[in-house]
Scaffold this motif. Structure first.
Motif, mmCIF file in Angstrom:
data_model
loop_
_atom_site.group_PDB
_atom_site.id
_atom_site.type_symbol
_atom_site.label_atom_id
_atom_site.label_comp_id
_atom_site.label_asym_id
_atom_site.label_seq_id
_atom_site.Cartn_x
_atom_site.Cartn_y
_atom_site.Cartn_z
ATOM 1 N N LEU A 118 0.820 -1.217 0.000
ATOM 2 C CA LEU A 118 0.000 0.000 0.000
ATOM 3 C C LEU A 118 0.850 1.262 0.000
ATOM 4 C CD1 LEU A 118 -2.850 1.046 -0.092
ATOM 5 C CD2 LEU A 118 -2.945 0.864 2.401
ATOM 6 N N ALA A 119 2.127 1.153 0.343
ATOM 7 C CA ALA A 119 3.006 2.321 0.403
ATOM 8 C C ALA A 119 3.379 2.850 -0.978
ATOM 9 C CB ALA A 119 4.281 1.986 1.190
ATOM 10 N N HIS A 120 2.885 2.233 -2.029
ATOM 11 C CA HIS A 120 3.140 2.728 -3.392
ATOM 12 C C HIS A 120 2.132 3.830 -3.718
ATOM 13 C CE1 HIS A 120 3.410 2.859 -7.727
ATOM 14 N NE2 HIS A 120 4.566 2.229 -7.614
ATOM 15 N N PRO A 121 2.580 4.967 -4.252
ATOM 16 C CA PRO A 121 1.657 6.095 -4.478
ATOM 17 C C PRO A 121 0.458 5.756 -5.375
ATOM 18 C CG PRO A 121 3.921 6.700 -5.074
ATOM 19 C CD PRO A 121 3.949 5.283 -4.614
ATOM 20 N N ASN A 125 2.138 12.065 2.681
ATOM 21 C CA ASN A 125 2.238 12.762 1.393
ATOM 22 C C ASN A 125 0.854 12.981 0.799
ATOM 23 O OD1 ASN A 125 5.019 13.101 1.317
ATOM 24 N ND2 ASN A 125 5.371 11.179 0.230
ATOM 25 N N GLN A 126 0.005 11.956 0.889
ATOM 26 C CA GLN A 126 -1.348 12.072 0.347
ATOM 27 C C GLN A 126 -2.155 13.112 1.122
ATOM 28 O OE1 GLN A 126 -4.497 9.007 0.843
ATOM 29 N NE2 GLN A 126 -4.237 8.745 -1.378
ATOM 30 N N ILE A 127 -2.000 13.128 2.447
ATOM 31 C CA ILE A 127 -2.719 14.115 3.264
ATOM 32 C C ILE A 127 -2.282 15.532 2.881
ATOM 33 C CG2 ILE A 127 -2.879 15.057 5.619
ATOM 34 C CD1 ILE A 127 -2.885 12.128 6.615
ATOM 35 N N GLN A 152 -4.307 20.639 -2.575
ATOM 36 C CA GLN A 152 -5.283 20.630 -3.669
ATOM 37 C C GLN A 152 -6.575 21.332 -3.229
ATOM 38 O OE1 GLN A 152 -6.163 16.661 -4.979
ATOM 39 N NE2 GLN A 152 -7.084 17.355 -6.887
ATOM 40 N N TRP A 153 -6.992 21.105 -1.996
ATOM 41 C CA TRP A 153 -8.191 21.766 -1.477
ATOM 42 C C TRP A 153 -8.009 23.279 -1.483
ATOM 43 C CZ3 TRP A 153 -9.123 24.978 2.703
ATOM 44 C CH2 TRP A 153 -10.465 25.199 3.011
#
Length: 193
Positions: free
Chosen positions: A21-24, A114-116, A122-123
């Motif tokens: 799951l650690a793959h972007p 990174n996603q957060i 983006q928001w």
């Protein structure tokens, strides 16, 4: 529902699953499916930055760990297409105590953070400028320093989850009240050195 998992999140305990799951691309695909529901690899590819064939490969890899499943096509869609579903609305994990497990957990932590951060950026750029003023004022952020023990950190996390659980559960189980909208709650607890 478990008191330690009031949302019914998928609990990842296997270090290999954490590494997977650690793959972007995989994390982006899972996040998109959790937020929007079933999709094909072709539909997902434009949201995860990979070709449909690469996206399909990553989805099959996630399926090996039980994070996504093959789903029946939605009513009125081409039955020859392969549809994918997230098995839960969210996931959770803790750093394992073994060195190998801790390393895998840290890799996943990096991608999640990174996603957060990307979601927040983006928001700010895409969503916030077009928000209704009422929702714009409701948006919140804080940077609060606490002096706590690890046990108190667990207590705080559990208390927050208990407060949020009815709203998380509401998402798919009942009609939301008038004026309700989808909101992202981003949470970071960063112990200082």
């Amino acid at each position: 529902m478990s008191l330690r998992n009031p949302y019914g999140d998928f609990e990842i305990t296997d270090p290999q699953a954490m590494r997977a799951l650690a793959h972007p691309v995989r994390l982006a695909a899972l996040s998109w499916l959790q937020r929007h529901g079933p999709a094909t690899a072709t539909q997902l590819s434009e949201h995860v930055g990979a070709s449909p064939s690469v996206t399909s490969w990553h989805l099959r890899h996630l399926a090996q760990f039980g994070l996504v499943t093959d789903g029946p096509p939605p009513t009125g869609t081409d039955k020859r297409q392969r549809w994918w579903n997230a098995v839960s609305r969210g996931f959770r994990y803790q750093l394992p105590e073994t060195p190998e497990g801790a390393a895998a957990g840290r890799l996943l932590r990096v991608e999640v953070m990174n996603q957060i951060l990307e979601t927040a950026q983006q928001w700010l750029v895409e969503t916030e400028p077009g928000l209704d003023p009422t929702w714009s004022r409701a948006a919140d952020s804080a940077n609060t320093r606490l002096v706590i023990t690890p046990e108190e950190a667990d207590e705080i996390g559990s208390a927050i989850e208990q407060v949020l659980a009815p709203y998380v559960q509401r998402r798919n189980s009942e009609e939301p009240p008038e004026g309700a909208a989808s909101v992202r709650y981003l949470h970071l607890l960063l112990p200082e050195a």
